[in-house]
Design a protein around this motif. Structure first.
Motif, PDB file in Angstrom:
ATOM      1  N   ASN A  42       0.827  -1.195   0.000  1.00 58.20           N
ATOM      2  CA  ASN A  42       0.000   0.000   0.000  1.00 58.20           C
ATOM      3  C   ASN A  42       0.870   1.257   0.000  1.00 58.20           C
ATOM      4  O   ASN A  42       1.711   1.441   0.868  1.00 58.20           O
ATOM      5  CB  ASN A  42      -0.916   0.000   1.231  1.00 58.20           C
ATOM      6  CG  ASN A  42      -1.945   1.099   1.176  1.00 58.20           C
ATOM      7  OD1 ASN A  42      -2.549   1.344   0.132  1.00 58.20           O
ATOM      8  ND2 ASN A  42      -2.156   1.778   2.293  1.00 58.20           N
ATOM      9  N   SER A  90      -4.150   1.788 -13.251  1.00 56.31           N
ATOM     10  CA  SER A  90      -5.340   1.997 -12.424  1.00 56.31           C
ATOM     11  C   SER A  90      -5.683   0.732 -11.635  1.00 56.31           C
ATOM     12  O   SER A  90      -6.062   0.798 -10.458  1.00 56.31           O
ATOM     13  CB  SER A  90      -6.526   2.407 -13.302  1.00 56.31           C
ATOM     14  OG  SER A  90      -6.264   3.630 -13.948  1.00 56.31           O
ATOM     15  N   GLN A  91      -5.556  -0.427 -12.280  1.00 55.72           N
ATOM     16  CA  GLN A  91      -5.855  -1.684 -11.593  1.00 55.72           C
ATOM     17  C   GLN A  91      -4.861  -1.941 -10.466  1.00 55.72           C
ATOM     18  O   GLN A  91      -5.235  -2.386  -9.385  1.00 55.72           O
ATOM     19  CB  GLN A  91      -5.849  -2.846 -12.582  1.00 55.72           C
ATOM     20  CG  GLN A  91      -6.264  -4.177 -11.957  1.00 55.72           C
ATOM     21  CD  GLN A  91      -6.200  -5.332 -12.936  1.00 55.72           C
ATOM     22  OE1 GLN A  91      -5.413  -5.314 -13.892  1.00 55.72           O
ATOM     23  NE2 GLN A  91      -7.030  -6.340 -12.724  1.00 55.72           N
ATOM     24  N   TRP A  92      -3.584  -1.650 -10.708  1.00 56.95           N
ATOM     25  CA  TRP A  92      -2.569  -1.875  -9.669  1.00 56.95           C
ATOM     26  C   TRP A  92      -2.813  -0.962  -8.469  1.00 56.95           C
ATOM     27  O   TRP A  92      -2.614  -1.367  -7.330  1.00 56.95           O
ATOM     28  CB  TRP A  92      -1.166  -1.667 -10.245  1.00 56.95           C
ATOM     29  CG  TRP A  92      -0.640  -2.911 -10.896  1.00 56.95           C
ATOM     30  CD1 TRP A  92      -1.244  -3.638 -11.871  1.00 56.95           C
ATOM     31  CD2 TRP A  92       0.570  -3.585 -10.589  1.00 56.95           C
ATOM     32  NE1 TRP A  92      -0.472  -4.723 -12.202  1.00 56.95           N
ATOM     33  CE2 TRP A  92       0.651  -4.715 -11.445  1.00 56.95           C
ATOM     34  CE3 TRP A  92       1.609  -3.340  -9.704  1.00 56.95           C
ATOM     35  CZ2 TRP A  92       1.724  -5.599 -11.411  1.00 56.95           C
ATOM     36  CZ3 TRP A  92       2.689  -4.205  -9.669  1.00 56.95           C
ATOM     37  CH2 TRP A  92       2.741  -5.326 -10.520  1.00 56.95           C
ATOM     38  N   MET A  93      -3.235   0.270  -8.735  1.00 57.86           N
ATOM     39  CA  MET A  93      -3.530   1.165  -7.617  1.00 57.86           C
ATOM     40  C   MET A  93      -4.779   0.696  -6.882  1.00 57.86           C
ATOM     41  O   MET A  93      -4.827   0.676  -5.649  1.00 57.86           O
ATOM     42  CB  MET A  93      -3.715   2.601  -8.125  1.00 57.86           C
ATOM     43  CG  MET A  93      -4.100   3.606  -7.049  1.00 57.86           C
ATOM     44  SD  MET A  93      -2.966   3.657  -5.638  1.00 57.86           S
ATOM     45  CE  MET A  93      -1.514   4.382  -6.400  1.00 57.86           C
ATOM     46  N   ARG A  94      -5.795   0.294  -7.622  1.00 54.39           N
ATOM     47  CA  ARG A  94      -7.045  -0.150  -6.998  1.00 54.39           C
ATOM     48  C   ARG A  94      -6.847  -1.428  -6.180  1.00 54.39           C
ATOM     49  O   ARG A  94      -7.345  -1.562  -5.063  1.00 54.39           O
ATOM     50  CB  ARG A  94      -8.110  -0.379  -8.066  1.00 54.39           C
ATOM     51  CG  ARG A  94      -9.477  -0.777  -7.506  1.00 54.39           C
ATOM     52  CD  ARG A  94     -10.513  -0.927  -8.607  1.00 54.39           C
ATOM     53  NE  ARG A  94     -10.275  -2.096  -9.450  1.00 54.39           N
ATOM     54  CZ  ARG A  94      -9.831  -2.043 -10.691  1.00 54.39           C
ATOM     55  NH1 ARG A  94      -9.539  -0.876 -11.254  1.00 54.39           N
ATOM     56  NH2 ARG A  94      -9.642  -3.143 -11.394  1.00 54.39           N
ATOM     57  N   MET A  95      -6.109  -2.386  -6.723  1.00 48.65           N
ATOM     58  CA  MET A  95      -5.947  -3.687  -6.082  1.00 48.65           C
ATOM     59  C   MET A  95      -4.929  -3.661  -4.933  1.00 48.65           C
ATOM     60  O   MET A  95      -5.161  -4.243  -3.871  1.00 48.65           O
ATOM     61  CB  MET A  95      -5.484  -4.726  -7.105  1.00 48.65           C
ATOM     62  CG  MET A  95      -6.547  -5.144  -8.098  1.00 48.65           C
ATOM     63  SD  MET A  95      -7.738  -6.300  -7.402  1.00 48.65           S
ATOM     64  CE  MET A  95      -6.705  -7.714  -7.067  1.00 48.65           C
ATOM     65  N   GLY A 101      -2.692  -0.676  -4.144  1.00 53.28           N
ATOM     66  CA  GLY A 101      -2.202   0.609  -3.678  1.00 53.28           C
ATOM     67  C   GLY A 101      -0.821   0.942  -4.204  1.00 53.28           C
ATOM     68  O   GLY A 101      -0.108   1.773  -3.644  1.00 53.28           O
ATOM     69  N   ASP A 145       1.757   2.494  -6.975  1.00 53.43           N
ATOM     70  CA  ASP A 145       1.900   3.469  -8.058  1.00 53.43           C
ATOM     71  C   ASP A 145       2.948   2.967  -9.043  1.00 53.43           C
ATOM     72  O   ASP A 145       3.994   2.444  -8.641  1.00 53.43           O
ATOM     73  CB  ASP A 145       2.323   4.827  -7.501  1.00 53.43           C
ATOM     74  CG  ASP A 145       2.469   5.877  -8.597  1.00 53.43           C
ATOM     75  OD1 ASP A 145       1.602   5.913  -9.491  1.00 53.43           O
ATOM     76  OD2 ASP A 145       3.447   6.650  -8.565  1.00 53.43           O
TER      77      ASP A 145
END
Length: 460
Positions: free
Chosen positions: A162, A184-189, A191, A193
């Motif tokens: 995270n 976007s998926q890596w951040m959503r799943m 956290g 960057d």
């Protein structure tokens, strides 16, 4: 290797020395202490909450503190006796919104009515949809402690990811479709960057490495390889690239990274084999060819294992014997070398995949028990294939033939037997790369990580 930190909280209404009709305290303080000691002995850092919680006020104060303490990876809730579940679930739900782990441990035994407290709270958390792990087992049972420790370590991994950053140098390598990432998926799943750089700064930093910095590297290379590499333009560029990667990754504060390697640096400056080997040896999560999924797998395994991690091609698979040969294209941490195949210097050796050439590593992986794993995506959904594996050395008289089988005997080889259904593994494997790590305790921790991170575990 990580050490997970847990807060150990006992719950129960009949507390503070309250005794049952037979004159025995409901909460068994000696059992509580032995439970905490067992977790410490198993490698966890245990922080003790100083009161048994029962009321809404006590629960709110305890979990608010845990929610805001970045040092806490998970809370272990230990059933002391029965409890009013409604007094606790609101505070627990609020704490779990932080993404930290929650494990509910019920120790068997009729005294104290511990199973009643554990089950009513477990049922309440299921009812309101709070994700948690429920463990019913004695501290004397090895699998009980393994379950708790594995979950705590998995929680540590999730918390580490995270707000972490993966750096990517260059673009997609060798036309890979199965290693690309959706930021976007890596951040959503997770956290995480994704921060990209081209390789210009790496080359500039490499060329700025001073002769004294190269000299300072030699004692470590002699320790790892038994000798220093021959000094020429090609080998010096390999060493410069390694030192440059160290500097840029630190400067940019990347927690792990992936690098294109080819096309790119391997064609116009130096193959990345040696640099990648040394970064793995330094305990950095990384991958080549811009393969994000392999990079994340290597990072997870590196944090879990006492040893360094090897990623390479699943170069050959024998379906009948379940033997697998992993051959990395010149990249492997030298500390994994065996007695029969000690770490040495070689060359990249494939001009069609890097005309610049460069140092690479040759070795045979040492004997041990571990796991073979890799994260992948199937139709946009994350999956991780995980299997136990036994790493072996071929018989001494067979070594030369076994190395020659692939046509590139001077690249690092890992020989292993996987303990799974090979056909299931093949059907679910999502890349040519495999990640190999040592340690029998890695398997349950990876499975727990998948569960709490929302990844589908494939356990062939």
């Amino acid at each position: 290797m990580i050490q997970a930190t847990i807060e150990f909280i006992v719950f129960g209404v009949h507390k503070d020395g309250l005794k049952d009709p037979m004159g025995t305290p409901f909460v068994d303080d000696a059992l509580v202490q032995r439970a905490k000691s067992a977790l410490v002995a198993a490698g966890l850092k245990v922080i003790e909450h100083n009161i048994v919680i029962a009321s809404k006020e006590e629960a709110r104060a305890a979990f608010k503190k845990m929610k805001c303490d970045d040092a806490i990876d998970a809370v272990v809730l230990f059933s002391g006796t029965w409890v009013w579940a409604a007094h606790l679930v609101g505070a627990i739900r609020d704490y779990c919104a932080s993404g930290k782990g929650l494990l509910l441990w019920t120790h068997p035994g009729s005294q104290g009515w511990r199973p009643v407290g554990g089950l009513v709270l477990h049922g309440g958390l299921l009812e309101i949809g709070v994700r948690h792990k429920f463990v019913y087992g004695s501290l004397e049972e090895e699998d009980t402690i393994i379950k708790i420790v594995s979950y705590a370590r998995a929680s540590h991994l999730k918390n580490f990811l995270n707000m972490s950053t993966i750096g990517t140098f260059g673009g997609r390598g060798m036309g890979q479709t199965c290693g690309a990432a959706d930021p976007s998926q890596w951040m959503r799943m997770f956290g995480i960057d994704i921060d990209s750089r081209d390789t210009t700064e790496l080359k500039q930093t490499a060329e700025a490495i001073s002769p004294s910095e190269l000299d300072d590297l030699q004692p470590r290379l002699k320790q790892l390889f038994g000798k220093e590499p021959e000094r020429n333009t090609v080998t010096e560029r390999s060493m410069r690239l390694y030192l440059a990667l160290r500097k840029v990754v630190a400067k940019e504060k990347f927690d792990f990274y992936t690098i294109q390697s080819f096309p790119g640096l391997a064609g116009d400056y130096s193959a990345t084999c040696f640099a990648q080997s040394m970064m793995l040896e330094d305990g950095v999560g990384t991958s080549t060819l811009g393969d994000f999924n392999t990079a994340l797998t290597v990072l997870l395994l590196t944090k879990l294992s006492k040893e360094r991690v090897y990623y390479g091609d699943l170069q050959h698979i024998d379906r009948k014997t379940r033997e697998i040969k992993i051959i990395g294209d010149g990249a492997c941490p030298p500390s994994l070398a065996s007695t029969l195949g000690p770490a040495g210097f070689s060359e990249h050796g494939i001009p069609t995949e890097g005309e610049a050439g460069g140092l690479s590593v040759k070795l045979i992986c040492k004997v041990g028990e571990g796991v073979l794993a890799r994260l992948g995506r199937v139709n946009g959904q994350f999956e991780m294939v995980i299997t136990r594996a036994s790493i072996f050395e071929p018989a001494a008289k067979q070594i030369e033939n076994r190395l020659n089988e692939c046509g590139i005997p001077f690249w690092p080889h890992g020989f292993l037997t996987v303990h799974c259904d090979i056909e299931v593994l093949l059907q679910h494997w999502t890349n040519e790369y495999a990640c190999l790590a040592y340690g029998e305790d890695l398997y349950p921790a990876l499975v727990d990580f998948c569960e709490i991170a929302g990844i589908r575990p494939i356990l062939p």
